[in-house]
Design a protein around this motif. Structure first.
Motif, short mmCIF file in Angstrom:
data_model
loop_
_atom_site.label_atom_id
_atom_site.label_comp_id
_atom_site.label_asym_id
_atom_site.label_seq_id
_atom_site.Cartn_x
_atom_site.Cartn_y
_atom_site.Cartn_z
N VAL A 129 12.07 28.30 39.30
CA VAL A 129 12.80 27.04 39.11
C VAL A 129 13.61 27.10 37.81
O VAL A 129 14.80 26.75 37.79
CB VAL A 129 11.85 25.82 39.14
CG1 VAL A 129 12.56 24.57 38.66
CG2 VAL A 129 11.30 25.62 40.54
N GLU A 130 12.99 27.56 36.73
CA GLU A 130 13.71 27.65 35.45
C GLU A 130 14.94 28.55 35.57
O GLU A 130 16.02 28.20 35.10
CB GLU A 130 12.79 28.22 34.36
CG GLU A 130 11.72 27.27 33.88
CD GLU A 130 10.73 27.93 32.93
OE1 GLU A 130 10.90 29.13 32.58
OE2 GLU A 130 9.76 27.26 32.54
N GLU A 131 14.78 29.70 36.21
CA GLU A 131 15.88 30.67 36.28
C GLU A 131 17.00 30.21 37.21
O GLU A 131 18.18 30.40 36.89
CB GLU A 131 15.36 32.04 36.67
CG GLU A 131 14.43 32.66 35.62
CD GLU A 131 15.06 32.79 34.24
OE1 GLU A 131 16.26 33.16 34.15
OE2 GLU A 131 14.38 32.51 33.25
N VAL A 132 16.67 29.63 38.36
CA VAL A 132 17.76 29.17 39.24
C VAL A 132 18.49 27.98 38.61
O VAL A 132 19.70 27.84 38.78
CB VAL A 132 17.29 28.85 40.69
CG1 VAL A 132 16.76 30.08 41.38
CG2 VAL A 132 16.32 27.72 40.75
N GLN A 133 17.78 27.17 37.85
CA GLN A 133 18.46 26.07 37.16
C GLN A 133 19.38 26.59 36.06
O GLN A 133 20.45 26.04 35.85
CB GLN A 133 17.45 25.06 36.64
CG GLN A 133 16.83 24.24 37.75
CD GLN A 133 15.97 23.10 37.29
OE1 GLN A 133 15.62 22.98 36.12
NE2 GLN A 133 15.61 22.24 38.23
N LYS A 134 18.99 27.67 35.38
CA LYS A 134 19.86 28.28 34.38
C LYS A 134 21.15 28.79 35.02
O LYS A 134 22.19 28.86 34.37
CB LYS A 134 19.16 29.46 33.70
CG LYS A 134 18.14 29.08 32.67
CD LYS A 134 17.55 30.34 32.06
CE LYS A 134 16.33 30.06 31.24
NZ LYS A 134 15.70 31.30 30.74
N MET A 135 21.07 29.17 36.31
CA MET A 135 22.25 29.65 37.02
C MET A 135 23.10 28.50 37.55
O MET A 135 24.09 28.72 38.22
CB MET A 135 21.84 30.56 38.18
CG MET A 135 21.27 31.89 37.74
SD MET A 135 20.92 32.97 39.13
CE MET A 135 19.27 32.48 39.56
N GLY A 136 22.66 27.26 37.30
CA GLY A 136 23.43 26.11 37.73
C GLY A 136 23.00 25.52 39.06
O GLY A 136 23.64 24.60 39.57
N ILE A 137 21.92 26.04 39.64
CA ILE A 137 21.41 25.49 40.90
C ILE A 137 20.36 24.44 40.53
O ILE A 137 19.16 24.68 40.54
CB ILE A 137 20.81 26.60 41.80
CG1 ILE A 137 21.84 27.71 42.00
CG2 ILE A 137 20.38 26.02 43.14
CD1 ILE A 137 21.29 28.95 42.66
#
Length: 148
Positions: A129-137
């Protein structure tokens, strides 16, 4: 960005399949935090370059460096252990599996000891979740959500 550490470098990499030369003296540097785009016509060698970086093919000539040290990958798992993995354009997700499971496919975090290791769902979900949110998702807020 030019001060950032070089994490991946190719020096004069060639790749041939028998008499067919596919890659010719490819040199590039990727720095920490940098995004590199690879563009080219069909047949230009993009897939061969990616497969060479990911340990599927060995360069015919030249060298690959990871964190400044020359490497020779025994295969894709070896490249993955060094931080290089490929997310394929098609078929890259399993729709009936969670976001957390998809994110770590083949490199799942575990907890426990020895033969008693199990998938660490909580850690996988948090990191995914943290990483996909960093990608803007930003609409993904639950790692247990199905990817499909």
């Amino acid at each position: 960005m030019s001060d950032a550490k070089v994490v991946l470098e190719l020096r004069n990499v060639d790749k041939s399949f028998g008499p067919i030369d596919v890659l010719h003296e490819i040199s590039l540097k990727v720095r920490a935090g940098e995004v590199l785009c690879l563009l080219g016509d069909n047949g230009a060698g993009k897939s061969t370059l990616i497969k060479t970086l990911a340990g599927v093919h060995k360069p015919t000539r030249g060298e690959i460096l990871v964190d400044g040290a020359p490497v020779t990958f025994a295969g894709p798992r070896d490249a993955q252990d060094r931080g290089i993995a490929t997310v394929h354009q098609f078929g890259g997700t399993y729709p009936l599996m969670s976001v957390g499971r998809n994110f770590f496919m083949g490199a799942e975090p575990t907890k426990g000891w020895g033969p008693f290791k199990i998938f660490d769902r909580k850690t996988a979900n948090r990191i995914a979740v943290e990483e996909v949110q960093k990608m803007g998702i930003t609409r993904i807020d639950d790692g247990d959500r199905l990817a499909g």
